[in-house]
Design an enzyme around this catalytic site. Structure first.
Site, PDB file in Angstrom:
ATOM      1  N   MET A   1      29.930 -16.948   2.593  1.00 54.52           N
ATOM      2  CA  MET A   1      29.971 -15.557   2.161  1.00 54.52           C
ATOM      3  C   MET A   1      28.997 -15.286   1.007  1.00 54.52           C
ATOM      4  O   MET A   1      28.313 -14.265   0.980  1.00 54.52           O
ATOM      5  CB  MET A   1      31.395 -15.177   1.728  1.00 54.52           C
ATOM      6  CG  MET A   1      31.563 -13.685   1.472  1.00 54.52           C
ATOM      7  SD  MET A   1      33.146 -13.253   0.757  1.00 54.52           S
ATOM      8  CE  MET A   1      34.262 -13.603   2.096  1.00 54.52           C
TER       9      MET A   1
ATOM     10  N   ARG B   1      22.365  10.148  23.714  1.00 56.70           N
ATOM     11  CA  ARG B   1      23.205  10.047  22.529  1.00 56.70           C
ATOM     12  C   ARG B   1      23.762  11.418  22.154  1.00 56.70           C
ATOM     13  O   ARG B   1      24.937  11.658  22.310  1.00 56.70           O
ATOM     14  CB  ARG B   1      22.429   9.403  21.376  1.00 56.70           C
ATOM     15  CG  ARG B   1      23.271   9.027  20.187  1.00 56.70           C
ATOM     16  CD  ARG B   1      22.552   8.095  19.227  1.00 56.70           C
ATOM     17  NE  ARG B   1      21.472   8.728  18.495  1.00 56.70           N
ATOM     18  CZ  ARG B   1      20.733   8.082  17.561  1.00 56.70           C
ATOM     19  NH1 ARG B   1      20.984   6.809  17.280  1.00 56.70           N
ATOM     20  NH2 ARG B   1      19.768   8.709  16.928  1.00 56.70           N
TER      21      ARG B   1
ATOM     22  N   TYR C   1      30.733 -25.304   6.099  1.00 58.76           N
ATOM     23  CA  TYR C   1      31.976 -25.153   6.867  1.00 58.76           C
ATOM     24  C   TYR C   1      31.812 -25.648   8.303  1.00 58.76           C
ATOM     25  O   TYR C   1      30.764 -25.447   8.921  1.00 58.76           O
ATOM     26  CB  TYR C   1      32.361 -23.665   6.932  1.00 58.76           C
ATOM     27  CG  TYR C   1      32.872 -23.088   5.637  1.00 58.76           C
ATOM     28  CD1 TYR C   1      34.011 -23.594   5.018  1.00 58.76           C
ATOM     29  CD2 TYR C   1      32.220 -22.009   5.048  1.00 58.76           C
ATOM     30  CE1 TYR C   1      34.486 -23.026   3.840  1.00 58.76           C
ATOM     31  CE2 TYR C   1      32.685 -21.439   3.872  1.00 58.76           C
ATOM     32  CZ  TYR C   1      33.816 -21.952   3.270  1.00 58.76           C
ATOM     33  OH  TYR C   1      34.285 -21.394   2.113  1.00 58.76           O
TER      34      TYR C   1
ATOM     35  N   LYS D   1      18.324   7.775   5.779  1.00 56.86           N
ATOM     36  CA  LYS D   1      19.752   7.525   6.038  1.00 56.86           C
ATOM     37  C   LYS D   1      20.124   6.110   5.612  1.00 56.86           C
ATOM     38  O   LYS D   1      19.241   5.268   5.402  1.00 56.86           O
ATOM     39  CB  LYS D   1      20.039   7.747   7.527  1.00 56.86           C
ATOM     40  CG  LYS D   1      19.224   6.842   8.447  1.00 56.86           C
ATOM     41  CD  LYS D   1      19.288   7.302   9.900  1.00 56.86           C
ATOM     42  CE  LYS D   1      18.462   6.373  10.766  1.00 56.86           C
ATOM     43  NZ  LYS D   1      18.359   6.849  12.154  1.00 56.86           N
TER      44      LYS D   1
HETATM   45  C1  LIG Z   1      17.011   6.752  12.499  1.00 52.05           C
HETATM   46  C2  LIG Z   1      16.323   7.872  13.146  1.00 52.05           C
HETATM   47  C3  LIG Z   1      14.941   8.042  13.004  1.00 52.05           C
HETATM   48  C4  LIG Z   1      14.046   7.022  12.335  1.00 52.05           C
HETATM   49  O1  LIG Z   1      13.828   5.958  13.208  1.00 52.05           O
HETATM   50  P1  LIG Z   1      12.735   4.821  12.882  1.00 52.05           P
HETATM   51  O2  LIG Z   1      12.622   4.087  14.166  1.00 52.05           O
HETATM   52  O3  LIG Z   1      13.293   3.995  11.790  1.00 52.05           O
HETATM   53  O4  LIG Z   1      11.498   5.533  12.498  1.00 52.05           O
HETATM   54  C5  LIG Z   1      14.366   9.176  13.537  1.00 52.05           C
HETATM   55  N1  LIG Z   1      15.111  10.089  14.190  1.00 52.05           N
HETATM   56  C6  LIG Z   1      16.448   9.949  14.376  1.00 52.05           C
HETATM   57  C7  LIG Z   1      17.179  10.999  15.117  1.00 52.05           C
HETATM   58  C8  LIG Z   1      17.091   8.825  13.868  1.00 52.05           C
HETATM   59  O5  LIG Z   1      18.401   8.690  14.074  1.00 52.05           O
END
Ligand SMILES: *Cc1c(COP(=O)(O)O)cnc(C)c1O
Length: 365
Positions: A300, A127, A252, A33
């Protein structure tokens, strides 16, 4: 190139093979992802699939479609929740989806969709998904209505907490998930282990496939894993060098004073490239193997670093600077330290340089 991320693909494969050993040769679902944690989803997936990884997970439909359009034919699971129009697209494109509520199930049943689903169980992440008590009812409903269940899964929330309370919590999560073991002959995949789970809870029986994310890159949370290899290194160049003739403000807001006779360099990456604002006065870069603290507010597109006397005569305009690496992430002391956040924040202006046997074979942006 002004700034680039080097990715050692052979080390990625080394790590995948190690992970496979650690989980007793269970299958690996590589979590790619957010553009594969910033490393570039297309190339990462192409390379991993050539090296035997069969399944991939992404967060949303667009990410899955990008992989399909790139010609990836492996199994793809979307970890987020889709709405009806999106479920139709996933169905047409043979993309597996996560089901976490009854509305989705009713929609799939009503339209007799053949889309492969993974039932999400909330064992304590807080979640998405059904509570374990409800999970059995959900699965029975799917089996009765010929819904195509391909998997049942859950997610660990604290497998990398590194303390007894966290570990007890993780064990409770794994135990709650074990009631679904009885479906192991009816569904293809049962999965709960993420990187923390893979590296620290792989002795427990928990599923037949694991979801590997950050561990592929040699890390667990913000730490390096000893027997895994370094995969990434973010680099830029020195744009300017100056030794100040008087005490001088840097950057800055006049927040840092460099003293008379000290030297600083300005380097070609800023917060828009992924050097978090929070790194100001807290992190360092590596030049000629020396640590050089980031001084003053990060801008930036640039930031300033203090040059120690020891390397003053070794540097010049264009000298390479290492800005983000696993050892730097491990060492810096910032309030919201999160390697996932740092890596996925590497900006679009930063080139991705893919290397094999130490040599670049592909550069993308
Ligand atoms: C992002 C994610 C993972 C991977 O997590 P890592 O800690 O990077 O291995 C696995 N399962 C779900 C549902 C996730 O959202």
């Amino acid at each position: 190139m002004r700034a680039w991320l080097e990715i050692e693909m052979d080390n990625l494969i080394f790590n995948i093979n190690k992970i496979r050993e650690k989980v007793n040769n269970r299958e690996i679902m590589a979590v790619v992802k957010a553009n594969s944690y910033g490393f570039g989803a297309k190339e990462t997936v192409r390379y991993l699939s050539e090296h035997g990884v069969k399944a991939f997970a992404v967060a949303c439909l667009d990410e899955a479609m990008d992989l399909k359009e790139a010609g990836i034919e492996n199994e793809i699971l979307i970890l987020g929740i889709l709405f009806p129009e999106e479920i139709e697209v996933a169905n047409e494109n043979n993309i597996q989806i996560t089901v976490g509520n009854w509305k989705q199930l009713e929609y799939i049943k009503k339209n007799t969709l053949k889309v492969g689903i993974h039932i999400k169980i909330d064992t304590g992440m807080g979640r998405l998904g059904f509570l374990p008590e409800e999970g059995e009812r959900v699965i029975d409903y799917c089996l009765e209505n010929a819904i195509n269940i391909m998997g049942i899964y859950s997610h660990l929330s604290d497998a990398d907490g590194f303390n007894k309370e966290s570990d007890d919590y993780t064990e409770t999560q794994i135990k709650k998930f074990q009631i679904f073991e009885k479906y192991k002959d009816r569904v293809k995949y049962l999965h709960i282990l993420n990187s923390g789970g893979i590296l620290r809870f792989n002795e427990k029986i928990s599923g037949n496939i694991v979801r590997a994310g950050i561990c592929m890159y040699g890390m667990i949370a913000n730490y390096r894993v000893e027997d895994l290899k370094r995969v990434f290194c973010v680099k830029t160049k020195i744009l300017s060098i100056r030794t100040v003739e008087d005490d001088s403000f840097i950057s800055y807001g006049r927040k840092y004073v460099l003293h008379k006779g000290e030297t600083f360099a300005t380097i070609g990456m800023g917060y828009a490239d992924g050097i978090k604002k929070e790194f100001s006065n807290k992190s360092y870069v590596i030049i000629e193997e020396e640590k050089c603290p980031i001084i003053g507010e990060i801008c930036m597109d640039m930031c300033m670093v203090k040059i120690p006397e020891s390397i003053k005569n070794k540097i010049s305009l264009g000298t390479e600077v290492i800005v983000v690496r696993d050892d730097i992430i491990e060492e810096i002391n910032i309030e919201h330290k999160c390697s996932w956040d740092i890596l996925t924040g590497i900006g679009r202006r930063v080139y991705r340089v893919y290397k094999e046997n130490g040599k670049p074979y592909l550069v993308t942006r």
